[in-house]
Design an enzyme around this catalytic site. Structure first.
Site, short mmCIF file in Angstrom:
data_model
loop_
_atom_site.label_atom_id
_atom_site.label_comp_id
_atom_site.label_asym_id
_atom_site.label_seq_id
_atom_site.Cartn_x
_atom_site.Cartn_y
_atom_site.Cartn_z
CD GLU A 171 -1.17 0.30 3.71
OE1 GLU A 171 -2.31 0.75 3.51
OE2 GLU A 171 -0.75 0.05 4.85
CG HIS B 274 3.66 3.04 3.58
ND1 HIS B 274 3.12 1.93 3.00
CD2 HIS B 274 3.49 2.87 4.93
CE1 HIS B 274 2.66 1.11 3.93
NE2 HIS B 274 2.87 1.66 5.11
CG ASP C 114 2.47 -2.01 6.27
OD1 ASP C 114 3.13 -1.15 6.85
OD2 ASP C 114 1.27 -1.86 5.98
CG HIS D 268 -1.77 -3.89 6.69
ND1 HIS D 268 -1.64 -2.59 6.26
CD2 HIS D 268 -2.98 -4.33 6.23
CE1 HIS D 268 -2.72 -2.26 5.56
NE2 HIS D 268 -3.54 -3.29 5.55
CD GLU E 216 -5.56 -0.63 7.65
OE1 GLU E 216 -5.77 0.58 7.44
OE2 GLU E 216 -4.42 -1.13 7.65
CG HIS F 43 -0.24 4.91 6.65
ND1 HIS F 43 -0.11 3.55 6.50
CD2 HIS F 43 -0.22 5.43 5.41
CE1 HIS F 43 -0.01 3.27 5.22
NE2 HIS F 43 -0.08 4.40 4.53
CD GLU G 239 3.90 2.45 8.71
OE1 GLU G 239 3.42 1.30 8.68
OE2 GLU G 239 3.51 3.36 7.95
#
Length: 258
Positions: A30, A32, A41, A116, A118, A171, A176
């Site tokens: 995804e 970033h 991730d 991750h 979710e 995020h 991160e």
């Protein structure tokens, strides 16, 4: 020492199973932000798993590189190219099938490490379904992530300049970005780090998601003050906590692994 089962022969793999620990990293693909790659991730899940494996003499399975749907207020949602999502039932079935195969091979101690945000509910669902369908002795399966295993002291040290916004908004932000600076610095575009963020995250979800909710960069909070030193601190602190509960749950004598 080789800890990746993908690099082992079947005989080498077989010899690791009895009384061993298997770690399954689960990440995502995804966006970033403009300064980090799509595989953040997945990279973090893999590197954390290898670090933990080195502490408890475990081996690491190939990383699941796709995760559950990125949500607007925790990952930017589906509005950015390169965010490749799985349906919840797909992720659940995939992990269920993998666990079933690992158990058939004889693994009795498995750690699922997710990076991750979710993923968690669907990883839990896979484990629960396996438990309900397992006719023989059920293995010990644990699920964890890195952010829930940080001490308050470490969180304070990481967010020493920018206020901690909560993990959902972290995020492509300080944690991160710092982790990537430590684990894969060559993939961080430091000159593109932004101070962007969501002004007022909603307390509800909207379908279709609002295109004005997320900054155009895809960053949910500021990444200012990120550093490799902070990333190293996060890895060391979370690993220490995870090793501690593995020692308890898997009845390990870690002295024998040094």
């Amino acid at each position: 020492m080789n800890r990746l089962i993908s690099n082992m022969t079947w005989k080498e793999y077989r010899d690791k199973v009895e009384n061993g620990i298997l770690i399954l990293p689960v990440g995502s693909t995804e966006q970033h932000g403009p300064h980090l790659p799509l595989g953040v991730d997945t990279i973090i899940a893999t590197q954390f798993s290898l670090t933990i494996a080195g502490e408890v003499n475990a081996v690491v399975a190939p990383t699941v590189s796709y995760g559950y749907k990125s949500l607007p207020a925790s990952g930017g949602g589906p509005m950015f190219p390169g965010t490749i999502d799985l349906n919840g039932s797909t992720l659940t079935s995939l992990v269920f099938d993998l666990l079933k195969e690992f158990v058939a091979d004889g693994w009795k101690q498995i750690l699922i490490f997710s990076a991750h945000y979710e993923n968690e509910a669907f990883l839990s669902e896979a484990c629960d379904l396996l438990l309900r369908n397992q006719t023989e002795e059920f293995p010990k399966v644990l699920i964890c992530n890195w952010w829930d295993n940080l001490s308050s002291e470490t969180v304070s040290r990481v967010f020493d300049e920018v206020k901690f916004p909560g993990w959902a908004l972290e995020h492509a932000a300080i944690s991160e970005t710092s982790l990537m600076m430590h684990l894969s610095p060559e993939l961080v575009n430091e000159d593109l780090i932004t101070d962007d963020g969501m002004v007022s995250p909603p307390t509800y979800q909207s379908f279709p998601p609002s295109k004005s909710l997320i900054p155009a960069t895809g960053c949910l909070h500021s990444a200012r003050s990120s550093s490799a030193e902070k990333g190293k601190l996060i890895v060391e602190d979370a690993t220490k906590t995870i090793v501690s509960f593995l020692k308890k749950e898997f009845s390990l004598d870690l002295v024998t692994f040094k």
